[in-house]
Design an enzyme around this catalytic site. Structure first.
Site, short mmCIF file in Angstrom:
data_model
loop_
_atom_site.label_atom_id
_atom_site.label_comp_id
_atom_site.label_asym_id
_atom_site.label_seq_id
_atom_site.Cartn_x
_atom_site.Cartn_y
_atom_site.Cartn_z
N CYS A 165 0.80 -1.22 0.00
CA CYS A 165 0.00 0.00 0.00
C CYS A 165 0.83 1.27 0.00
O CYS A 165 0.30 2.37 -0.14
CB CYS A 165 -0.95 -0.02 1.19
SG CYS A 165 -1.98 -1.50 1.23
N HIS A 305 -2.37 7.55 7.13
CA HIS A 305 -2.68 6.29 6.46
C HIS A 305 -4.08 5.85 6.86
O HIS A 305 -4.86 5.42 6.02
CB HIS A 305 -1.64 5.24 6.82
CG HIS A 305 -1.77 3.97 6.05
ND1 HIS A 305 -1.76 3.93 4.67
CD2 HIS A 305 -1.91 2.68 6.46
CE1 HIS A 305 -1.89 2.67 4.26
NE2 HIS A 305 -1.99 1.90 5.33
N GLU A 316 -0.49 4.71 14.51
CA GLU A 316 -0.10 5.90 13.76
C GLU A 316 -0.26 7.18 14.58
O GLU A 316 0.60 8.05 14.56
CB GLU A 316 -0.91 6.01 12.46
CG GLU A 316 -0.49 7.17 11.59
CD GLU A 316 -1.16 7.20 10.23
OE1 GLU A 316 -0.74 8.01 9.38
OE2 GLU A 316 -2.11 6.41 10.01
N LYS A 337 -9.39 8.11 3.63
CA LYS A 337 -9.86 6.74 3.38
C LYS A 337 -11.27 6.52 3.93
O LYS A 337 -11.94 5.57 3.54
CB LYS A 337 -8.90 5.72 3.98
CG LYS A 337 -7.60 5.53 3.23
CD LYS A 337 -6.80 4.37 3.80
CE LYS A 337 -5.48 4.17 3.07
NZ LYS A 337 -4.48 5.21 3.39
N HIS A 342 -9.74 2.12 0.87
CA HIS A 342 -8.28 1.91 0.77
C HIS A 342 -7.92 1.45 -0.64
O HIS A 342 -8.25 0.34 -1.03
CB HIS A 342 -7.85 0.88 1.80
CG HIS A 342 -6.38 0.78 1.98
ND1 HIS A 342 -5.47 1.46 1.19
CD2 HIS A 342 -5.63 0.07 2.87
CE1 HIS A 342 -4.24 1.18 1.59
NE2 HIS A 342 -4.31 0.34 2.60
N PHE A 403 1.66 -3.57 3.90
CA PHE A 403 1.98 -4.88 4.45
C PHE A 403 3.45 -5.18 4.21
O PHE A 403 4.00 -4.91 3.13
CB PHE A 403 1.14 -5.97 3.76
CG PHE A 403 -0.30 -6.04 4.24
CD1 PHE A 403 -0.74 -5.31 5.32
CD2 PHE A 403 -1.19 -6.88 3.60
CE1 PHE A 403 -2.06 -5.39 5.75
CE2 PHE A 403 -2.52 -6.97 4.02
CZ PHE A 403 -2.95 -6.22 5.10
#
Length: 417
Positions: A165, A305, A316, A337, A342, A403
Site C-alpha cells: 500500500c 494512512h 499511527e 480513506k 483503501h 503490508f
C-alpha cells in the site's frame, strides 16, 4: 552538488468519489462516501459484500474498444488519471524533451482481475494450458507506466514501484529524487489499483482485514472510531506531474506546490500488523522532516494512512504524538480513506493529491463516519471529524504504509519564489 527544486504542475484522479480532480475534491470536502454494494460479481457467499468501486467509468472515452481489451482495469485507470494530469500540466511535444520525461508508477498488486480470469478459465478446462496471449502483458505490475510512456512518447526512466500500500508514495519519492538530482525534467508519477475482485476481496477477508458492516456500507470506513472493524477496499488511480522548478517556470506552467521532502522506513516487525508503538512510523516522519530540512512545528496538516483498522489507527496516532509533541494538538489530522476506502497501491497518490488540494484551497477534508470515541486515542488531537475545516496550510504531510512494514511519507509545501 546542488539539488534541484521540484514542483507539482499537474494532477489527475479517478476515484470511488469522483472521476476527475474537480469531482474528487468536491466529494472530499462534502464528506461523500464511495462505499456501496459490489456490482462486479455475485457476493451472496462472500463475507464482505461492499467496496468503494469506481463509478460510471468508460475506457472507450480514452481509447478504442479493441485497444482497451488489451489492458487490465488497473492500467486503464492509470491511463485515465495520467491523461488528466498531463493535460492539466500543459505538457506537449513542443515544451518538453521526451528523453528527459519519465513515468514512475506504483501498484501493489497489478492485474489481479486478469490473473483471476485466466486461471479460473484454465481450471474449468481439461488441463490443456490455454491462455490469452495478452495474459502476461495485461497482468504484470510494470505495464501501467509502459502504456503511459508509449501513449505519450516519453523516453525517460520508466518502471513500477511495488511496496504494497506504500507503492505510489514510493513512486513519488523516486520521481522527486530523479528530478532533484538532475536526471529528469519531468516525471509522471502516481499509482493505480483494481483489486475489487473475487480473489481480492476473498483474500483480504480470509485475513480478517476487511470491514463486514454489510448493513451500512457507506459508514463502514470509520478511521479512529471505537467501532471500526477493518478497512474498505477501494480502486482507482491518482497521477501527479512532478517537474524541475526552473523548467516549469521557463514554460510558464501552473504550479500547485513544491515537493519538500520524502522519507521511507521499515517496521521490521510483522507481515501485516504495525508495531504497536509505531516505531517505524516515527522513523519515517522524522526521516521526511530531516530530508525537507524542517522542524515538526512547521507542519500544519497530516493526511494519515488511517485505514480504519483497530491496530493501525492507534499506532499511527501514537507515532504522530511522539514526533510532534505538543504541536500535535495544533495539527489538522485526517483520513480521506473514510470516503475513498483503501486504494492499496494507489492510496499514496490520491492522498497526496488530497493534501495538495487542501493546501491550495485552505480546507481540510473531514474524517467521516466517526460516532464513538476510542478511549485509546488522545482526545486532544484534532482528527477533523465529520466536517471539513478551513485552515491555512503551508506544509502538509501524507503518510502511507504497506503490508511487510513498508512506510513512506511525502511532504509538500507552498511555493516560495
Amino acid at each position: 552538488m546542488e539539488l534541484k527544486r521540484v514542483v507539482v504542475t499537474g494532477l489527475g484522479a479517478l476515484t470511488p468519489i469522483g472521476n476527475s480532480i474537480e469531482e474528487y475534491w468536491n466529494s472530499l470536502i462534502n464528506g461523500v462516501s464511495g462505499a456501496a454494494p459490489i456490482t462486479y460479481y455475485d457476493t451472496e457467499k462472500h463475507k464482505t459484500k461492499f467496496a468503494c468501486e469506481v463509478k460510471n467509468f468508460n475506457i472507450e472515452d480514452y481509447m478504442d474498444r479493441k485497444e482497451s481489451r488489451r489492458l487490465d482495469k488497473f492500467a486503464q485507470y492509470a491511463i485515465a488519471a495520467s491523461d488528466e494530469a498531463i493535460k492539466d500540466a500543459g505538457l506537449s511535444a513542443d515544451n518538453v524533451d521526451k528523453y528527459r520525461v519519465g513515468v514512475i508508477w506504483g501498484a501493489g498488486i497489478g492485474g489481479l482481475e486478469t490473473f483471476q480470469e485466466e486461471v479460473m478459465y484454465y481450471a474449468k478446462g481439461d488441463g490443456t494450458p490455454k491462455f490469452n496471449p495478452f495474459f502476461i502483458p495485461k497482468m504484470i505490475a510494470d505495464i501501467a507506466p509502459a502504456h503511459i510512456s508509449m501513449r505519450n512518447g516519453y523516453m525517460g526512466p520508466n518502471y513500477t514501484t511495488v511496496s504494497a500500500c506504500a507503492s505510489s508514495a514510493n513512486a513519488l519519492i523516486d520521481a522527486f529524487n530523479y528530478i532533484r538530482l538532475g536526471m529528469c525534467d519531468v516525471i509522471i508519477s502516481g499509482g493505480s489499483e483494481a483489486a475489487v475482485t473475487i480473489a481480492g476481496m476473498g483474500g483480504f477477508n480470509s485475513m480478517h482485514a476487511l470491514s463486514t458492516r454489510n448493513e451500512s456500507p457507506e459508514t463502514a470506513s470509520r478511521p479512529f472510531d471505537a467501532t471500526r472493524d477493518g478497512f474498505v477496499l477501494g480502486e482507482g488511480a491518482g497521477a501527479l506531474v512532478l517537474e524541475e522548478y526552473e523548467h516549469a517556470k521557463a514554460r510558464g506552467a501552473k504550479i500547485y506546490c513544491e515537493v519538500g521532502g520524502g522519507g521511507m522506513s521499515s517496521d521490521a516487525y510483522h507481515l501485516t500488523a504495525p508495531h504497536p508503538d509505531g516505531i517505524g512510523v516515527i522513523a519515517v516522519m522524522k526521516n521526511t522532516l530531516r530530508d525537507a530540512g524542517m522542524t515538526p512545528e512547521q507542519v500544519d496538516h497530516i493526511n494519515t494512512h488511517g485505514t480504519s483498522t483497530p491496530l493501525g489507527d492507534v499506532a499511527e496516532l501514537k507515532a504522530i504524538s511522539a514526533v510532534f509533541g505538543d504541536h500535535a494538538k495544533t495539527l489538522n489530522i485526517n483520513s480521506t480513506k473514510s470516503m475513498t476506502g483503501h486504494l492499496l497501491g494507489a492510496a499514496g497518490a490520491i492522498e497526496a493529491i488530497a493534501s495538495i488540494l487542501a493546501m491550495e484551497h485552505g480546507i481540510v477534508p473531514p474524517t467521516i463516519n466517526h460516532t464513538v470515541v476510542d478511549e485509546s486515542i488522545d482526545p486532544s488531537l484534532n482528527l477533523t471529524l465529520n466536517k471539513a475545516q478551513k485552515r491555512e496550510i503551508k506544509v502538509a504531510m501524507s503518510n502511507t504504509f504497506g503490508f511487510g512494514g513498508h512506510n513512506a511519507c511525502v511532504l509538500f509545501k507552498k511555493l516560495e519564489s
